[in-house]
Design a protein around this motif. Sequence first.
Motif, PDB file in Angstrom:
ATOM      1  N   GLU A 196       0.844  -1.194   0.000  1.00 29.09           N
ATOM      2  CA  GLU A 196       0.000   0.000   0.000  1.00 29.09           C
ATOM      3  C   GLU A 196       0.885   1.253   0.000  1.00 29.09           C
ATOM      4  N   PHE A 202       0.999   4.071  -2.894  1.00 29.54           N
ATOM      5  CA  PHE A 202       0.680   5.470  -2.584  1.00 29.54           C
ATOM      6  C   PHE A 202       1.808   6.389  -3.036  1.00 29.54           C
ATOM      7  N   VAL A 235     -11.159   9.988   7.200  1.00 30.13           N
ATOM      8  CA  VAL A 235      -9.927   9.402   6.675  1.00 30.13           C
ATOM      9  C   VAL A 235      -9.165   8.594   7.717  1.00 30.13           C
ATOM     10  N   ARG A 292      -6.049   7.786   3.478  1.00 28.94           N
ATOM     11  CA  ARG A 292      -7.093   7.363   2.535  1.00 28.94           C
ATOM     12  C   ARG A 292      -8.454   7.451   3.218  1.00 28.94           C
ATOM     13  N   SER A 293      -9.493   7.550   2.407  1.00 36.27           N
ATOM     14  CA  SER A 293     -10.845   7.591   2.961  1.00 36.27           C
ATOM     15  C   SER A 293     -11.193   6.271   3.632  1.00 36.27           C
ATOM     16  N   ASP A 319     -14.277  11.268  -1.667  1.00 37.83           N
ATOM     17  CA  ASP A 319     -13.527  10.033  -1.527  1.00 37.83           C
ATOM     18  C   ASP A 319     -12.053  10.316  -1.816  1.00 37.83           C
ATOM     19  N   LYS A 366      -8.918   8.753  -2.554  1.00 38.23           N
ATOM     20  CA  LYS A 366      -8.444   7.423  -2.955  1.00 38.23           C
ATOM     21  C   LYS A 366      -7.139   7.117  -2.229  1.00 38.23           C
ATOM     22  N   TYR A 367      -6.246   8.081  -2.252  1.00 36.78           N
ATOM     23  CA  TYR A 367      -5.008   7.942  -1.496  1.00 36.78           C
ATOM     24  C   TYR A 367      -4.345   9.304  -1.432  1.00 36.78           C
ATOM     25  N   GLY A 400      -1.867  13.323  -4.052  1.00 30.04           N
ATOM     26  CA  GLY A 400      -3.120  12.709  -3.632  1.00 30.04           C
ATOM     27  C   GLY A 400      -4.064  12.580  -4.798  1.00 30.04           C
TER      28      GLY A 400
END
Length: 307
Positions: free
Chosen positions: A67, A71, A172, A191-192, A212, A214-215, A234
């Motif tokens: 992850e 990101f 978040v 992230r959300s 939202d 996403k990242y 982001g």
Amino acid sequence: SMGGQRGQEDAAAVEGGEEMVERCKKFFQEDCLFQAVRLEREIAEKHPEVHSKYEEFMQQVKVASDEAEGFCKDLQGDDGWSHVYGSKEDDIRVWYKPEPDSPIHALRVAATIDAPLEYLLVMVNEITLFPSWLPFISDSELLAKPSKCERVCWWKVKSPLPAIFSHRDSCVYGRAIDGLDEDGCVLLLIRSLDEMQGVDFPEVKPKTIRIDIKYAAVKLIPINNNKTKVVAAGSVDPKIHKLPSWLINWVATKVCYMGVILWGRNARRVAEGKKDCPHRQRMREDAEFYAWMSARVHSFNERNGHC
């Protein structure tokens, strides 16, 4: 006998593997994710049987690391990014990237901030104080602290034109990764999140739309005791059919550009500590956490001859 010797060697190897697992767990708990994942790979290579014994934990490390890597890919590379603000190398620069045929919009910011790393982190950690120094945030709440460096929070961004454009809010999940020893940086991942066991998420208020995220990734690299390089990127679905260019511009200048200026200015003010303020108060209330954080940053700076 040979067999007995090999048995001893195997036992010693397993013990070595177990010891590596303990170190890996400690790194993971201390949010030194990069070190944990490097150790995880080493265990897989040298002690496959120990690795499979702790399969579940190893998987946890891998997922977190994948992850983080995902990101971070937008922190480098210029594919598809258009430069929208800031010109000089030492300026605050902002880039924008629309995702074709998708409601997603990506932004990237790079800046060198004249402020100490630890105080930039204080500003980010004190989520409920955001409205006191970020004019575009009207409200923020800390919803949960799953671990030392994880936060679940909610914030609301004021619309520049409420008559035609609703306010936006988001819930978040954020995590800080201490990569100082390995990569000379602290990484924030955001992230959300819309559900988590035992956490009450605020309901969406009237005239507000939940976006939202996403990242988002923020990389902070201390250059010396009073200077920090920051790169952030982001990807957000702002929940709007077509994003007008004035709004993209507003986000680039008022949120990204001004946000970085205010972040540095307020971090410097708190660092100088000429007068007591809510951030200083929080640092006293959460003395143990801040002492730990400060020690991490200082030992890095000392080792690297920063002054």
